[in-house]
Write a protein that holds these residues in place. Structure first.
Motif, mmCIF file in Angstrom:
data_model
loop_
_atom_site.group_PDB
_atom_site.id
_atom_site.type_symbol
_atom_site.label_atom_id
_atom_site.label_comp_id
_atom_site.label_asym_id
_atom_site.label_seq_id
_atom_site.Cartn_x
_atom_site.Cartn_y
_atom_site.Cartn_z
ATOM 1 N N LEU A 153 0.730 -1.047 0.069
ATOM 2 C CA LEU A 153 -0.081 0.003 -0.081
ATOM 3 C C LEU A 153 1.014 1.321 0.060
ATOM 4 C CD1 LEU A 153 -2.614 -0.861 2.605
ATOM 5 C CD2 LEU A 153 -2.951 -0.789 0.311
ATOM 6 N N ARG A 172 1.605 -2.069 -6.839
ATOM 7 C CA ARG A 172 0.270 -2.350 -6.050
ATOM 8 C C ARG A 172 -0.483 -3.732 -6.790
ATOM 9 N NH1 ARG A 172 -2.993 0.818 -3.637
ATOM 10 N NH2 ARG A 172 -4.187 -1.131 -3.667
ATOM 11 N N ASP A 221 -8.248 -4.845 -1.718
ATOM 12 C CA ASP A 221 -7.899 -3.541 -1.279
ATOM 13 C C ASP A 221 -9.195 -2.629 -1.130
ATOM 14 O OD1 ASP A 221 -8.747 -3.303 -4.026
ATOM 15 O OD2 ASP A 221 -6.878 -2.641 -4.707
#
Length: 486
Positions: A150, A192, A266
């Motif tokens: 993150l 990511r 996420d």
């Protein structure tokens, strides 16, 4: 700490896992604090200071060790705490650290004044609730910076800091380095993905296969999926602004590190502290198995092998979901109850597309059932739920929505059980089962349960209840051991 420093130092030298999370060790020569299981070079006794919590160590000016990672230390069992109120407050603080919950609101939820809560918290942890909250946020941020990719800004928001500047300032003040510097020192990348994994510690031993088997037999179709190694489910939770966040989690065991690995989408980052606390509750990570076994090993006098160390009491991720599942399970088979729960989820839950086969819906919240007020018997009846069960589920949903009954984080399970039994259709067995799984009550005993009768044949329920007195305060664990012995 009140304990003798020599005893604690010997536990530190032995790297005894039984003490992990029960105290922390500050090393004056490095200004770093460690878990008692840390494998770094052994510090001299004169350089060690012992603290009852990570927050107390940080308030004394120590930084967390990068090797043993104090943020992974398991918590302490509520029943074993010198102050159940302080321990319960600590759990609620961990769960809400991503939001801005006031001390007054926390105290009100626990049924006491903020002044009293501050006093007992200071006695138990040697820091104020606000200082403890700050450490929870810092350690959650450190966990995310270490284990995930993150962005630093996303970490700051997920951990409840509200801004990147606030995270940077506190990290620099307490840890003497920036979040970016920590990530670089760990050689973490910036790529990511849609999946994020963090670790949560536990006290070994942990009988992972047994808890998976229990959950697998009671899995709700469309909501939960269990394989031979992992538990997966859908999630829908409100963030600090009341906006709903939906996604999925997958949980697996990492026995070499005494942790479970929690992978999640996420989309759940805004509610991460809630998700992790619920996972801890579901998999009973606060349990200290050696303490439980010391009391329950007398079960083996009744029949060898009944009690085994490391067995957990499966908790719940969603208290209402588990309570409804318990009501549906009255006088029908486990499989039939799961089937009915799955129909309720697919009809009145929220549809969700997450790309995992078999996970299609989240379970309805109490307000979803309350919205059926005038047609609940007909609505649930079409799914195969009896009129009596439908009325019972509706009454429970309404009591939860109105705040008349508290399942999540309740301070006194026995009080809430009495309230539950005032609802027509909820008897002693159901109330105890809900308390055991949804309220983290370690001392529930189901003396009328058919499984208990089969495990200990020849005794009346009254005799079984009297016999269980010697297993206090761990009768929920006795129940699980008896069920597993069949």
């Amino acid at each position: 700490m009140k304990e003798n420093d020599s005893t604690l130092y010997e536990a530190f030298k032995a790297k005894d896992t039984r003490f992990d999370g029960r105290f922390f060790v500050g090393i004056s020569s490095t200004k770093i604090y460690c878990r008692p299981v840390c494998w770094a070079k052994q510090a001299k006794k004169e350089n060690c200071t012992f603290f009852s919590s990570a927050a107390a160590a940080e308030q004394a000016g120590y930084r967390p060790c990068l090797l043993c990672r104090p943020e992974l230390a398991p918590g302490a069992s509520v029943i074993d705490a010198s102050s159940a109120l302080a321990r319960k407050a600590a759990k609620l603080i961990e769960e809400s650290c991503g939001a801005n919950q006031s001390l007054e609101l926390l105290a009100r939820k626990l049924g006491c004044t903020s002044r009293h809560l501050r006093r007992v918290f200071m006695e138990e942890y040697h820091v104020t609730p606000i200082q403890y909250l700050q450490t929870c946020r810092l350690l959650l941020a450190k966990n995310l910076l270490t284990d995930t990719r993150l962005s630093v800004l996303e970490v700051a928001m997920a951990a409840g800091f509200g801004s990147l500047r606030r995270l940077n300032d506190l990290f620099q003040k307490h840890y003497h380095l920036s979040p970016t510097a920590l990530r670089k020192s760990l050689a973490a990348g910036n790529i990511r993905t849609s999946e994020i994994t963090v670790q949560l510690g536990y006290h070994p031993p942990y009988r992972w296969k047994e808890i998976l088997k229990f959950l697998s037999q009671r899995a709700i179709s469309g909501v939960e999926k269990i394989t031979s190694e992992k538990y997966m489910r859908t999630v829908r939770l409100p963030d600090k602004n009341g906006a709903w966040c939906s996604g999925w989690i997958s949980v697996g065991d990492n026995p070499k590190k005494y942790t479970i690995c929690v992978t999640f989408s996420d989309t759940l980052v805004p509610v991460l502290s809630q998700v992790l606390t619920r996972v801890k509750r579901l998999f009973d990570l606060y349990c200290e198995p050696e303490i439980v076994y010391q009391t329950l090993q007398t079960l083996n006098e009744l029949k060898p092998g009944i009690c085994v160390p490391g067995l957990r009491v499966p908790g719940c991720f969603d208290a209402f979901e588990t309570a409804v599942r318990a009501i549906l399970g009255q006088q029908i088979t486990v499989k039939a109850a799961s089937t009915l729960a799955g129909r309720i989820a697919s009809t009145y839950g929220t549809s969700i597309e997450i790309g995992i086969e078999g996970l299609t819906h989240t379970f309805p919240h109490p307000e979803d059932i309350v919205s059926l007020e005038n047609v609940v018997e007909e609505a649930l009846g079409k799914l195969g739920v009896t009129a009596a069960r439908s009325k019972c589920i509706f009454a429970l949903a309404k009591a939860l929505e109105n705040g008349e009954i508290e399942l999540d984080g309740c301070m006194n399970p026995e009080t809430e059980m009495k309230k539950l039994m005032k609802i027509k259709g909820i008897g002693s067995w159901t109330a105890n089962y809900i308390a055991m799984r949804a309220m983290e009550w370690p001392d529930a005993f189901l003396e009328t349960d058919i499984g208990i009768k089969h495990a200990l044949p020849g005794y009346t329920p009254k005799e079984l209840l009297a016999m269980s007195e010697k297993w206090k305060p761990w009768r929920s664990y006795a129940t699980m051991n008896l069920w597993n012995s069949l």
